[in-house]
Design an enzyme around this catalytic site. Structure first.
Site, PDB file in Angstrom:
ATOM      1  N   GLY A  18       1.161  -1.385   0.522  1.00  0.00           N
ATOM      2  CA  GLY A  18      -0.350   0.102  -0.280  1.00  0.00           C
ATOM      3  C   GLY A  18       0.367   1.311   0.091  1.00  0.00           C
ATOM      4  NE  ARG A  19       1.455   1.829  -4.480  1.00  0.00           N
ATOM      5  CZ  ARG A  19       1.197   0.206  -5.174  1.00  0.00           C
ATOM      6  NH1 ARG A  19       0.823  -0.661  -4.208  1.00  0.00           N
ATOM      7  NH2 ARG A  19       1.306  -0.346  -6.182  1.00  0.00           N
ATOM      8  CG  ASP A 246      -6.665  -2.032  -6.826  1.00  0.00           C
ATOM      9  OD1 ASP A 246      -7.343  -3.002  -7.605  1.00  0.00           O
ATOM     10  OD2 ASP A 246      -5.619  -2.657  -6.908  1.00  0.00           O
TER      11      ASP A 246
HETATM   12  N1  LIG Z   1      12.021  -3.246  -9.936  1.00  0.00           N
HETATM   13  C1  LIG Z   1      11.048  -4.381 -11.068  1.00  0.00           C
HETATM   14  N2  LIG Z   1      10.938  -5.178 -11.324  1.00  0.00           N
HETATM   15  C2  LIG Z   1      10.595  -5.822 -12.317  1.00  0.00           C
HETATM   16  N3  LIG Z   1       9.290  -5.712 -11.790  1.00  0.00           N
HETATM   17  C3  LIG Z   1       8.836  -5.033 -10.538  1.00  0.00           C
HETATM   18  C4  LIG Z   1      10.048  -4.553  -9.731  1.00  0.00           C
HETATM   19  N4  LIG Z   1       9.501  -3.043  -8.640  1.00  0.00           N
HETATM   20  C5  LIG Z   1       8.166  -3.762  -9.050  1.00  0.00           C
HETATM   21  N5  LIG Z   1       8.149  -4.816  -9.622  1.00  0.00           N
HETATM   22  C6  LIG Z   1       6.649  -5.845 -10.146  1.00  0.00           C
HETATM   23  O1  LIG Z   1       5.609  -5.205  -9.599  1.00  0.00           O
HETATM   24  C7  LIG Z   1       4.608  -6.017  -8.898  1.00  0.00           C
HETATM   25  C8  LIG Z   1       4.043  -5.266  -7.856  1.00  0.00           C
HETATM   26  O2  LIG Z   1       2.926  -4.043  -8.415  1.00  0.00           O
HETATM   27  P1  LIG Z   1       1.907  -3.122  -8.016  1.00  0.00           P
HETATM   28  O3  LIG Z   1       2.651  -2.032  -6.996  1.00  0.00           O
HETATM   29  O4  LIG Z   1       1.065  -2.067  -8.638  1.00  0.00           O
HETATM   30  O5  LIG Z   1       1.463  -4.343  -7.333  1.00  0.00           O
HETATM   31  P2  LIG Z   1       0.299  -3.872  -6.873  1.00  0.00           P
HETATM   32  O6  LIG Z   1      -0.235  -2.537  -5.841  1.00  0.00           O
HETATM   33  O7  LIG Z   1       0.317  -4.938  -5.229  1.00  0.00           O
HETATM   34  O8  LIG Z   1      -1.086  -5.152  -6.686  1.00  0.00           O
HETATM   35  P3  LIG Z   1      -2.784  -5.034  -7.624  1.00  0.00           P
HETATM   36  O9  LIG Z   1      -2.386  -3.552  -7.761  1.00  0.00           O
HETATM   37  O10 LIG Z   1      -2.269  -5.491  -8.546  1.00  0.00           O
HETATM   38  O11 LIG Z   1      -3.304  -5.666  -6.408  1.00  0.00           O
HETATM   39  C9  LIG Z   1       5.740  -6.991  -8.385  1.00  0.00           C
HETATM   40  O12 LIG Z   1       4.747  -7.806  -8.659  1.00  0.00           O
HETATM   41  C10 LIG Z   1       6.987  -7.248  -9.271  1.00  0.00           C
HETATM   42  O13 LIG Z   1       6.395  -7.924 -10.193  1.00  0.00           O
HETATM   43  C1  LIG Z   2      -9.522  -9.694  -6.789  1.00  0.00           C
HETATM   44  C2  LIG Z   2      -8.124  -9.452  -7.453  1.00  0.00           C
HETATM   45  O1  LIG Z   2      -8.248  -7.831  -6.655  1.00  0.00           O
HETATM   46  C3  LIG Z   2      -8.799  -7.776  -8.480  1.00  0.00           C
HETATM   47  O2  LIG Z   2     -10.667  -9.036  -8.783  1.00  0.00           O
HETATM   48  C4  LIG Z   2      -8.709  -7.275  -9.189  1.00  0.00           C
HETATM   49  O3  LIG Z   2      -9.131  -6.251 -10.279  1.00  0.00           O
HETATM   50  C5  LIG Z   2      -7.976  -6.636  -8.297  1.00  0.00           C
HETATM   51  O4  LIG Z   2      -7.806  -5.737  -7.542  1.00  0.00           O
HETATM   52  C6  LIG Z   2      -6.307  -6.405  -9.082  1.00  0.00           C
HETATM   53  O5  LIG Z   2      -6.059  -5.246  -7.813  1.00  0.00           O
END
Ligand SMILES: Nc1ncnc2c1ncn2[C@@H]1O[C@H](COP(=O)(O)OP(=O)(O)OP(=O)(O)O)[C@@H](O)[C@H]1O
Ligand SMILES: C[C@H](O)[C@H](O)[C@@H](O)C(=O)CO
Length: 501
Positions: A18-19, A246
């Site tokens: 989260g951020r 999101d």
């Molecule tokens: N420096 C990097 N090089 C390659 N891949 C990276 C790097 N930093 C992050 N990632 C990829 O980005 C992903 C995280 O993306 P993000 O932060 O958008 O995910 P999230 O917000 O937790 O997920 P979501 O929104 O789908 O629930 C990690 O799983 C990784 O695979």
């Molecule tokens: C379950 C997943 O969170 C969802 O289907 C997807 O849309 C999502 O929220 C990705 O961040």
């Protein structure tokens, strides 16, 4: 645009982290900037056999984000704040307003087998015609049915259901509201009427009275409570319900200047599709298991959930546990050096949803489909990245068939664009340009919807233009190096040998 400056605060909670992001708008210059002021891991917690979100920790981290904004001198400048998060999960409140238990994680096994029973009782075509949602075993509808089967007293005690951002917002403001985009991911909102489908809820024996009428994205829904203001020593900041799913916020932030575009929101999940004016509920959309999620300002998101970078996250977690900690960037480097097109997986095979050990599961899949079994970290990650890129092609082409549109390239937003190898593979696989950026898609979508609600930005297309003018977009063009066409054929054969999604 009206000439004004504004500051807003976005909380974007992904499934892995989260951020808290401060956004600053100069609407006269048509520019915005962002500053990440707090980042935290979002680690689920296993208790016995059950997997939960650590919801109170998330609330704590949100408070830390507000404090951090105060310490940086923003407390008196922030005009509003908003939260977006992953979808489908929820908390149940008792009549007095207290949270009943910890929200379940969508990867908890309580829903195993439930979807099949619901489909058998309602009928798949009827469910799809009503809700337009992709059949995913963790959708809220199946979680509620699982709780009803396993622990009915929990539902009997509950007064209100709030989705995760609704719940966190309630903790901050004391007000209970259900936000529309996230409500649509329950598979309980009627895709045509945009309200809870009372007939469906009744047929399933689920309590209709738990669900609050959805409010549109961009609604002002209260302010920080007196108790939070006193605890954090901050003013009563107004809170806005943005596109709280999101993915809804990520799609808002796609910097497309034309009306028809294809997008990929690339993080823990890969969500690939296109924005449409109406849901597409055709037989073909059902057969391909596409989803129609409610978007902001009357838009519809026709897309498919693809398992995404979860596959890499889980490989990394397994290796980290063995004490061999490598960063995502280092893993990608190893993949780059591994030989191409050795074996493919269908990223969306059920066995990858929640396996005990992802690398072993990938190896098992390759064994079961009579392919070379990847051995090294580089081979495993390469297999995942090539398979994801090829799956993107399949889903992009199906999106085009469903919408009747042709897309000249693919916009990618989200943390996954930091994986440049994946972006290049995707361009190679689809044979078109990939436009990567911005990386903080959901947080930007969250911020601009706050500014639309506050009257600084007139509409969605101006918001996209603002994002386009403010953040870099990197273009990837297909490289001729390898034959991705042949790889696509091999991939499709493998996919057809496993459970086709
Ligand atoms: N420096 C990097 N090089 C390659 N891949 C990276 C790097 N930093 C992050 N990632 C990829 O980005 C992903 C995280 O993306 P993000 O932060 O958008 O995910 P999230 O917000 O937790 O997920 P979501 O929104 O789908 O629930 C990690 O799983 C990784 O695979
Ligand atoms: C379950 C997943 O969170 C969802 O289907 C997807 O849309 C999502 O929220 C990705 O961040």
């Amino acid at each position: 645009m009206v000439s004004k400056l504004s500051t807003a605060l976005a909380f974007d909670l992904g499934a892995s982290s989260g951020r808290a992001i401060i956004g600053k708008l100069d609407s006269e210059a048509g520019q915005m900037t962002i500053e990440e002021i707090h980042r935290f891991p979002n680690d689920p917690v296993k208790v016995g056999d059950r997997l939960h979100w650590d919801i109170l920790r998330l609330l704590h981290e949100i408070k830390q984000g507000i404090l951090s904004a105060k310490h940086l001198g923003y407390a008196d400048q922030i005009e509003s704040l908003a939260i977006d998060s992953w979808a489908v999960d929820f908390g149940l409140l008792a009549p007095g307003g207290e949270l009943l238990g910890n929200p379940y994680h969508y990867r908890d096994h309580q829903t195993d087998g439930v979807m099949d029973r619901v489909i058998a009782s309602i009928g798949q075509a009827k469910l799809y015609a009503k809700t337009g949602l992709q059949f995913l075993q963790f959708n809220t509808i199946y979680q509620l049915c699982a709780i009803k089967e396993r622990n009915p007293q929990l539902l009997n005690q509950a007064d209100v259901l709030l989705m995760i951002p609704d719940l966190l917002r309630y903790f901050l403001t004391g007000e209970k509201h259900s936000e529309f985009t996230n409500a649509t991911t329950t598979q309980l909102i009627n895709a045509t009427t945009h309200i809870w489908d009372a007939e469906l809820l009744e047929q399933l024996g689920l309590p209709v009275n738990l669900l609050l009428p959805p409010v549109p994205s961009g609604t002002r829904v209260g302010a920080l409570t007196a108790s939070i203001c006193a605890e954090l020593d901050v003013p009563a900041l107004p809170v806005i319900a943005v596109g709280e799913h999101d993915t809804a916020s990520a799609v808002v932030a796609v910097p497309a200047l034309q009306e028809d575009f294809a997008f990929l929101s690339c993080g823990t999940w890969s969500l690939l599709g296109s924005e449409t004016l109406q849901p597409i509920l055709s037989e073909q959309a059902l057969a391909w298991n596409f989803t129609n999620e409610g978007g902001v300002y009357g838009t519809n998101r026709l897309l498919k959930n693809i398992m995404g970078l979860w596959l890499i996250q889980e490989c990394k977690r397994a290796w980290d546990k063995d004490g061999e900690v490598l960063s995502f960037a280092e893993l990608v480097k190893l993949a780059e050096l591994a030989p191409p097109f050795k074996s493919f997986i269908d990223p969306d095979d059920d066995q990858f949803l929640s396996p005990d050990h992802m690398p072993k599961q990938i190896q098992q899949y390759c064994r079961d489909t009579q392919q070379a079994v990847p051995q090294t970290k580089g081979e495993l990650i390469r297999c995942v990245l090539e398979s994801l890129a090829l799956k993107y092609r399949l889903v992009l082409e199906r999106t085009e068939q469903l919408t009747g549109k042709t897309y000249t390239g693919l916009h990618i937003v989200g943390g996954g664009i930091q994986n440049e190898l994946l972006c290049q593979f995707t361009s190679n696989a689809i044979g078109r340009e990939v436009w990567a950026g911005p990386v903080e898609g959901s947080a930007l979508g969250n911020l601009v919807v706050q500014w639309i609600a506050l009257g600084y930005i007139p509409n969605l297309s101006e918001a996209r233009r603002l994002i386009r003018n403010s953040f870099p977009v990197k273009t990837y063009s297909p490289s001729e190096e390898r034959d991705w066409g042949e790889a696509y054929e091999a991939f499709q054969q493998v996919v057809s040998r496993s459970i086709v999604k």
